[in-house]
Design a protein around this motif. Structure first.
Motif, PDB file in Angstrom:
ATOM      1  N   MET A 105       0.997  -1.405  -0.424  1.00 57.18           N
ATOM      2  CA  MET A 105       0.227  -0.016   0.141  1.00 57.18           C
ATOM      3  C   MET A 105       0.869   1.237   0.348  1.00 57.18           C
ATOM      4  N   ASN A 106       0.309   2.294  -0.945  1.00 57.98           N
ATOM      5  CA  ASN A 106       1.559   3.359  -0.834  1.00 57.98           C
ATOM      6  C   ASN A 106       1.148   4.266  -0.015  1.00 57.98           C
ATOM      7  N   ARG A 107       1.866   5.349   0.089  1.00 56.94           N
ATOM      8  CA  ARG A 107       1.176   6.281   1.134  1.00 56.94           C
ATOM      9  C   ARG A 107      -0.009   6.659   0.621  1.00 56.94           C
ATOM     10  N   HIS A 108      -0.061   7.783  -0.465  1.00 60.98           N
ATOM     11  CA  HIS A 108      -1.168   7.949  -0.632  1.00 60.98           C
ATOM     12  C   HIS A 108      -2.648   6.972  -0.972  1.00 60.98           C
ATOM     13  N   ASP A 109      -2.584   5.842  -1.198  1.00 59.84           N
ATOM     14  CA  ASP A 109      -3.757   5.276  -0.656  1.00 59.84           C
ATOM     15  C   ASP A 109      -4.244   4.802   0.842  1.00 59.84           C
ATOM     16  N   LEU A 110      -2.474   4.778   2.095  1.00 58.34           N
ATOM     17  CA  LEU A 110      -2.783   5.234   3.101  1.00 58.34           C
ATOM     18  C   LEU A 110      -3.478   6.421   4.050  1.00 58.34           C
ATOM     19  N   ILE A 111      -3.131   7.240   2.857  1.00 56.98           N
ATOM     20  CA  ILE A 111      -3.926   8.455   3.152  1.00 56.98           C
ATOM     21  C   ILE A 111      -5.126   8.735   2.829  1.00 56.98           C
ATOM     22  N   PHE A 112      -5.855   8.029   1.899  1.00 56.69           N
ATOM     23  CA  PHE A 112      -7.182   8.067   1.702  1.00 56.69           C
ATOM     24  C   PHE A 112      -7.692   7.229   2.342  1.00 56.69           C
ATOM     25  N   ASP A 113      -7.814   5.966   2.993  1.00 55.54           N
ATOM     26  CA  ASP A 113      -7.746   5.265   3.904  1.00 55.54           C
ATOM     27  C   ASP A 113      -7.910   5.986   5.142  1.00 55.54           C
ATOM     28  N   ILE A 114      -7.329   6.423   5.426  1.00 53.69           N
ATOM     29  CA  ILE A 114      -7.398   7.321   6.680  1.00 53.69           C
ATOM     30  C   ILE A 114      -8.228   8.303   6.529  1.00 53.69           C
ATOM     31  N   THR A 115      -8.737   8.322   5.667  1.00 56.79           N
ATOM     32  CA  THR A 115      -9.630   9.882   5.675  1.00 56.79           C
ATOM     33  C   THR A 115     -10.653   9.547   5.599  1.00 56.79           C
ATOM     34  N   TYR A 116     -10.529   8.263   4.444  1.00 52.79           N
ATOM     35  CA  TYR A 116     -12.231   7.438   3.988  1.00 52.79           C
ATOM     36  C   TYR A 116     -12.924   7.014   5.959  1.00 52.79           C
ATOM     37  N   SER A 117     -11.458   6.617   7.180  1.00 52.48           N
ATOM     38  CA  SER A 117     -12.747   5.987   8.046  1.00 52.48           C
ATOM     39  C   SER A 117     -12.600   7.159   9.041  1.00 52.48           C
ATOM     40  N   HIS A 118     -11.902   8.636   8.868  1.00 56.04           N
ATOM     41  CA  HIS A 118     -12.079   9.531   9.622  1.00 56.04           C
ATOM     42  C   HIS A 118     -13.933   9.680   9.295  1.00 56.04           C
ATOM     43  N   TYR A 119     -13.885   9.991   8.258  1.00 57.58           N
ATOM     44  CA  TYR A 119     -15.245  10.641   7.964  1.00 57.58           C
ATOM     45  C   TYR A 119     -16.450   9.475   8.028  1.00 57.58           C
ATOM     46  N   LEU A 120     -15.954   7.764   7.712  1.00 56.16           N
ATOM     47  CA  LEU A 120     -16.974   7.216   8.289  1.00 56.16           C
ATOM     48  C   LEU A 120     -17.909   7.401   9.767  1.00 56.16           C
ATOM     49  N   GLU A 121     -16.577   7.435  10.619  1.00 54.03           N
ATOM     50  CA  GLU A 121     -16.464   7.719  11.720  1.00 54.03           C
ATOM     51  C   GLU A 121     -17.223   8.943  12.395  1.00 54.03           C
ATOM     52  N   LYS A 122     -17.032   9.751  12.086  1.00 49.25           N
ATOM     53  CA  LYS A 122     -17.697  11.720  11.869  1.00 49.25           C
ATOM     54  C   LYS A 122     -19.325  10.842  11.597  1.00 49.25           C
ATOM     55  N   MET A 123     -19.011  10.720  10.440  1.00 51.59           N
ATOM     56  CA  MET A 123     -20.640  10.365   9.792  1.00 51.59           C
ATOM     57  C   MET A 123     -21.557   9.637  10.587  1.00 51.59           C
ATOM     58  N   TYR A 124     -20.982   8.263  11.161  1.00 57.01           N
ATOM     59  CA  TYR A 124     -22.111   7.531  12.309  1.00 57.01           C
ATOM     60  C   TYR A 124     -22.210   7.887  13.863  1.00 57.01           C
ATOM     61  N   GLY A 125     -21.006   9.020  13.992  1.00 56.01           N
ATOM     62  CA  GLY A 125     -21.599   9.337  15.368  1.00 56.01           C
ATOM     63  C   GLY A 125     -21.823  10.237  15.720  1.00 56.01           C
ATOM     64  N   THR A 126     -22.193  11.551  13.919  1.00 55.30           N
ATOM     65  CA  THR A 126     -23.271  12.364  14.260  1.00 55.30           C
ATOM     66  C   THR A 126     -24.579  11.318  13.975  1.00 55.30           C
ATOM     67  N   ILE A 127     -25.019  11.054  13.358  1.00 52.45           N
ATOM     68  CA  ILE A 127     -25.919   9.737  12.838  1.00 52.45           C
ATOM     69  C   ILE A 127     -26.616   9.603  14.415  1.00 52.45           C
ATOM     70  N   THR A 128     -25.845   8.809  14.796  1.00 52.18           N
ATOM     71  CA  THR A 128     -26.127   7.791  16.729  1.00 52.18           C
ATOM     72  C   THR A 128     -26.625   9.067  17.332  1.00 52.18           C
ATOM     73  N   GLY A 129     -25.787  10.165  17.809  1.00 52.14           N
ATOM     74  CA  GLY A 129     -25.895  11.297  17.980  1.00 52.14           C
ATOM     75  C   GLY A 129     -27.558  11.721  17.927  1.00 52.14           C
ATOM     76  N   ARG A 130     -27.637  11.981  17.241  1.00 52.12           N
ATOM     77  CA  ARG A 130     -28.557  12.820  16.407  1.00 52.12           C
ATOM     78  C   ARG A 130     -30.705  11.955  16.577  1.00 52.12           C
ATOM     79  N   ILE A 131     -29.578  10.494  16.846  1.00 48.62           N
ATOM     80  CA  ILE A 131     -30.950   9.541  17.031  1.00 48.62           C
ATOM     81  C   ILE A 131     -31.577   9.588  18.367  1.00 48.62           C
ATOM     82  N   ASP A 132     -30.037   8.932  19.428  1.00 51.03           N
ATOM     83  CA  ASP A 132     -30.318   9.432  20.688  1.00 51.03           C
ATOM     84  C   ASP A 132     -31.142  10.826  21.721  1.00 51.03           C
ATOM     85  N   ARG A 133     -30.897  11.780  20.735  1.00 53.76           N
ATOM     86  CA  ARG A 133     -31.271  13.249  20.974  1.00 53.76           C
ATOM     87  C   ARG A 133     -32.949  13.041  20.722  1.00 53.76           C
ATOM     88  N   GLY A 134     -32.968  12.416  19.285  1.00 51.71           N
ATOM     89  CA  GLY A 134     -34.161  12.559  18.877  1.00 51.71           C
ATOM     90  C   GLY A 134     -35.356  11.574  20.019  1.00 51.71           C
TER      91      GLY A 134
END
Length: 152
Positions: free
Chosen positions: A1-30
Motif C-alpha cells: 500500500m503506497n502512502r497516498h492510498d494509506l492517507i485515503f484510507d485514513i481520510t475515509y475512516s475519519h469521515y465514516l466515524e464522523k458520520m456514524y457519530g453524528t447520526i447516532t448522536g442525533r438519534i439519541d437526542r431525538g
C-alpha cells in the motif's frame, strides 16, 4: 500500500466515524426529545395514558439496548483521532503512519453499511480523487443527510 492510498484510507475512516457519530448522536437526542414530549403529554386528557406509557417504555428500552449516545461518543472520539493522524501524517514515516493507522483500526466502530458509500464519496471529494462508484441510492442519501453529509 503506497502512502497516498494509506492517507485515503485514513481520510475515509475519519469521515465514516464522523458520520456514524453524528447520526447516532442525533438519534439519541431525538429519542430523548420524544420521551420528554410524550412524558409531558400525559397531563393532557386527549388520549389514553397507556399509549403514552407504552411509547415511553419502548423508546427507553431502545436507548438502553442500542446505546446510541455511547456509540456516538466512541465514534466522535475515533474521528478526532483519525483527524489527528491526518494532521501528523507529513511528519511520520510510512511505517509509523501505517502502524498508527492499524492501531486505530482495531478500535473502529461497527458502522452501518448504508454510510460506507457516502463516506467514500466524501473522502474522494476531500482528496480531489475521481469517484467512479455508482451514484448513491435514495436511502444512502437520506442516511448521509441525517449524518450531516450533503453528498450527491
Amino acid at each position: 500500500m503506497n502512502r497516498h492510498d494509506l492517507i485515503f484510507d485514513i481520510t475515509y475512516s475519519h469521515y465514516l466515524e464522523k458520520m456514524y457519530g453524528t447520526i447516532t448522536g442525533r438519534i439519541d437526542r431525538g429519542i430523548t426529545l420524544i420521551i420528554i414530549v410524550v412524558g409531558f403529554s400525559v397531563f393532557f386528557p386527549l388520549f389514553s395514558k397507556a399509549w403514552f406509557a407504552g411509547l415511553i417504555g419502548i423508546l427507553s428500552v431502545a436507548q438502553i439496548v442500542y446505546q446510541f449516545a455511547r456509540q456516538s461518543g466512541i465514534s466522535e472520539d475515533l474521528a478526532r483521532k483519525y483527524l489527528s493522524l491526518l494532521t501528523d501524517a507529513d511528519q511520520l514515516t510510512d511505517a509509523d503512519l501505517h502502524l498508527r493507522f492499524k492501531t486505530l483500526q482495531d478500535s473502529d466502530s461497527n458502522v452501518w453499511g448504508v454510510l460506507k458509500d457516502p463516506a467514500y464519496k466524501r473522502a474522494c471529494r476531500s482528496m480531489g480523487a475521481t469517484d467512479a462508484t455508482e451514484p448513491l441510492t435514495f436511502r444512502q442519501k437520506a442516511f448521509a443527510f441525517m449524518a450531516g453529509e450533503f453528498t450527491n
